[in-house]
Write an enzyme that holds these catalytic residues in place. Structure first.
Site, PDB file in Angstrom:
ATOM      1  N   HIS A  77       0.835  -1.204   0.000  1.00 10.19           N
ATOM      2  CA  HIS A  77       0.000   0.000   0.000  1.00 10.19           C
ATOM      3  C   HIS A  77       0.873   1.259   0.000  1.00 10.19           C
ATOM      4  O   HIS A  77       0.576   2.230  -0.694  1.00 10.19           O
ATOM      5  CB  HIS A  77      -0.915  -0.032   1.227  1.00 10.19           C
ATOM      6  CG  HIS A  77      -1.911   1.063   1.291  1.00 10.19           C
ATOM      7  ND1 HIS A  77      -2.900   1.246   0.340  1.00 10.19           N
ATOM      8  CD2 HIS A  77      -2.091   2.045   2.213  1.00 10.19           C
ATOM      9  CE1 HIS A  77      -3.636   2.282   0.683  1.00 10.19           C
ATOM     10  NE2 HIS A  77      -3.169   2.795   1.807  1.00 10.19           N
ATOM     11  N   ASP A  80       2.094   1.933  -3.433  1.00  7.41           N
ATOM     12  CA  ASP A  80       1.032   2.528  -4.247  1.00  7.41           C
ATOM     13  C   ASP A  80       0.951   4.032  -4.003  1.00  7.41           C
ATOM     14  O   ASP A  80       0.857   4.821  -4.939  1.00  7.41           O
ATOM     15  CB  ASP A  80      -0.328   1.905  -3.927  1.00  7.41           C
ATOM     16  CG  ASP A  80      -0.492   0.508  -4.478  1.00  7.41           C
ATOM     17  OD1 ASP A  80       0.286   0.120  -5.368  1.00  7.41           O
ATOM     18  OD2 ASP A  80      -1.412  -0.202  -4.018  1.00  7.41           O
TER      19      ASP A  80
END
Length: 117
Positions: A77, A80
């Site tokens: 995450h 990202d």
């Protein structure tokens, strides 16, 4: 899993998120003709992005040094967020430039209209 592995990932998420926010604010300022403010916000976005990249580089160096970094959903995450912040900053620079061009062209058109009358 070490607590510091999560901590660094969350720090990347927060720092990259701040960078993306500054980039988006820069675009809004440029749309409103506030180009000095837009450029200041892009500079802030760059600073945050650099910090996030430094955190990522530290993790890469750790891995390269033989101390594996555990891959988990939080780390993914964070990557990202870092990628999106990078794209947002690059696009903000382009959009601020584009808005500046439009703003300048509108001013030139208004000047030409005045000369014609």
């Amino acid at each position: 899993m070490r607590e510091e592995d999560y901590q660094v990932s969350f720090e990347i998420i927060a720092t990259a998120g701040d960078s993306k926010g500054y980039s988006m604010d820069a675009i809004c300022d440029a749309r409103d003709g506030k180009f000095d403010s837009a450029n200041e916000k892009i500079n802030e976005a760059n600073k945050r992005l650099l910090k996030a990249h430094e955190l990522q580089t530290d993790m890469i160096a750790q891995e390269a040094g033989g101390d594996p970094v555990p891959v988990n959903i939080i780390l993914i995450h964070s990557q990202d967020h870092l990628t999106m912040a990078n794209v947002a900053e690059e696009l903000a620079e382009e959009m601020v430039s584009l808005y500046k061009t439009i703003y300048d062209m509108k001013a030139e058109i208004e000047e030409l209209k005045k000369k014609i009358k």
